[in-house]
Design a protein around this motif. Structure first.
Motif: not given
Length: 545
Positions: A423-424, A426-429, A454-456, A460-462
């Motif tokens: 999920l994380s 997918f959300q980042t992409s 899924e949040n913080e 950071i990744d983005l």
């Protein structure tokens, strides 16, 4: 009997998933509704099937004990089968036992002469005896007390403390009408209070939110769906947290905004209300003057201020219908056609328009045939809302599912970690895809999850992936809201002595600013679901607000 029959199929399938060690995800409500569609059951029974199934599923381990300790049950079933030439499904009996012992009316919902009602009533003495035995073993007095004990929670019922609703500005249009309906609603209650906690147990109270305009909280016992304002679509039920992304983006009437994961459409209708009504009223001299949409200046392309994306056929239809009910004129936009080939047109030039893009946002601009069309149409949008699929760990109605999944804690943990990682990613992409659109200057990212991954962690990744973007600072992200990002979520990015950042290109001061830019709403503590939101803006001096 139809309700018991339909509920049996759903309950049996849920238990089979559990016994096969499959992770059951989502809220009970959504799972039951999806299975109702899967089995193509009669919609007129949905409400009763949902109530019957959800209560029995929550009490499953209790009913297992009561049933397994029945004396001579196999002989009684064999006798019934001989008499009626058919043997009842075990889960049908479970549903009836639950109604007999734990429902409000404490009776099986069948005619008195029905053979199954007679059979279950015949077992009532034994069932009650077994229930007393269960109570003594577990040192409880009621079924709710047992659920409380199992959940390790202070509340026996997995539901919100209050119910939230907001004015639908699109149906009200003028400031005079907005003020009139607002006051009419408030006057319907004896007391207007200054905290949502005050309305939780009091039907006579209403609270007007201090952070979100035209948002109200009332007791869960207040029947919003039966009041006239709801029937006239003048108010919309929407949780407090899901209103926050719009406030972070500081929407104004000159913006072009994409709702990239729109269905069912609450955020989309709120967005439309901000663009077409709220922000224009704030700049008009005559408050009683009726709002009319601004001209886009390009009749050929008919670019709307709001476009909503949904790739699923049924959810796209739900989104379309919700927007129409809210007062917008909609147009379905097919991604396989050019603008000139679109079959749907807007009929009312003075309407408040929303395009429903029936397609996948993540593939936007990847279609070679329409690349130039996409550039001319979609690259005009300067802001975006992204609320992608998430674990839903902050929503209500999950307690029973989570407890059943955790029966085998080791397997649950392994599967859950794998699911959250996917999920994380997918959300980042998805947000990363939005950040590549050249005209986009601001976007909000949100989830109804409480998980850091899924949040913080996504935030950071983005930022590491897109150094040309930064978070919208706390001073511009509902600064009066106190609950921000978790300290523990950023601990791994800071040296042990707390003096250095371990992230390349992001300073210690910036890490703290990122934490403060993140917004969290805790489940129950903040009056609704658990929610997370964070705003991003492109690092340009000419950023639009």
């Amino acid at each position: 009997m139809d309700v018991y029959r339909d509920s049996t199929w759903i309950l049996e399938d849920l238990v089979k998933q559990r016994n096969d060690n499959k992770l059951v995800s989502g809220s009970l409500k959504n799972i039951i509704i999806s299975k109702h569609k899967q089995f193509k059951l009669n919609n007129k029974n949905l409400k009763n099937v949902f109530a019957c199934t959800i209560e029995t599923y929550k009490h499953l381990d209790v009913i297992d004990f009561l049933y397994d300790n029945l004396e001579n049950i196999d002989e009684l079933l064999a006798k019934l089968e001989k008499e009626k030439a058919k043997k009842p499904n075990k889960f049908t009996l479970y549903l009836m036992i639950n109604d007999l012992l734990f429902s409000k009316n404490k009776r099986v919902q069948l005619p008195n002469n029905h053979y199954l009602k007679k059979f279950v009533n015949q077992l009532s003495k034994q069932l009650n005896k077994n229930w007393i035995k269960f109570q003594k073993i577990n040192k409880i007095k009621t079924i709710d007390e047992y659920l409380l004990k199992q959940n390790g929670d202070s509340k026996p019922v997995d539901q919100p403390p209050v119910r939230w609703f907001r004015l639908n500005l699109v149906k009200l249009v003028t400031q005079d009408k907005i003020d009139y309906i607002k006051q009419e609603i408030i006057n319907n209650f004896k007391h207007k209070v200054d905290s949502w906690q005050s309305v939780a147990q009091n039907l006579d109270c209403i609270y007007e939110d201090e952070h979100i305009p035209y948002l109200f909280a009332v007791s869960m016992d207040f029947k919003i769906s039966k009041c006239k304002w709801y029937k006239l679509n003048q108010i919309i039920i929407q949780d407090r947290g899901s209103c926050f992304p719009l406030e972070i983006l500081d929407i104004n009437s000159d913006d072009y905004v994409m709702d990239c994961c729109a269905a069912p459409g609450n955020k989309t209708s709120l967005l439309g209300g901000y663009i077409y009504v709220k922000n224009r009223l704030e700049t008009m001299e005559d408050d009683s003057e009726e709002i009319k949409p601004k001209e886009n200046g390009n009749e050929e392309e008919e670019i709307t201020r709001v476009i909503a994306f949904e790739k699923n056929d049924k959810r796209s239809d739900v989104l379309n219908n919700m927007m129409k009910n809210a007062g917008f004129e909609t147009r379905k936009y097919n991604p396989d056609f050019t603008v000139a080939e679109q079959t749907e047109k807007f009929f009312d030039e003075d309407s408040m328009k929303i395009d429903i893009y029936h397609g996948d946002f993540s593939t936007l601009c990847n279609n070679d045939r329409n690349k130039e069309i996409y550039k001319s149409k979609f690259f005009k949008y300067n802001k975006a809302i992204l609320d992608p699929s998430c674990s839903g760990s902050g929503i209500y109605g999950r307690a029973s599912i989570d407890n059943l999944n955790k029966v085998d804690l080791e397997k649950y943990t392994a599967k859950e970690e794998e699911r959250l990682a996917k999920l994380s990613s997918f959300q980042t992409s998805l947000v990363s895809h939005a950040m590549k659109l050249p005209n986009l200057t601001k976007l909000s990212y949100s989830t109804c999850s409480v998980n850091v991954i899924e949040n913080e962690q996504v935030v950071i990744d983005l930022l590491l992936k897109h150094p040309d973007w930064e978070v919208i600072p706390k001073s511009e992200s509902i600064p009066t809201w106190k609950r921000r990002g978790l300290d523990s979520a950023f601990k791994e990015y800071i040296s042990e002595d707390g003096k250095e950042s371990l992230l390349k290109g992001i300073s210690l001061k910036e890490i703290n600013n990122i934490k403060e830019a993140c917004i969290r709403l805790n489940k129950e503590e903040d009056g609704g679901i658990g929610f997370f939101a964070c705003g991003f803006q492109r690092k340009l001096k000419t950023n639009k607000k």
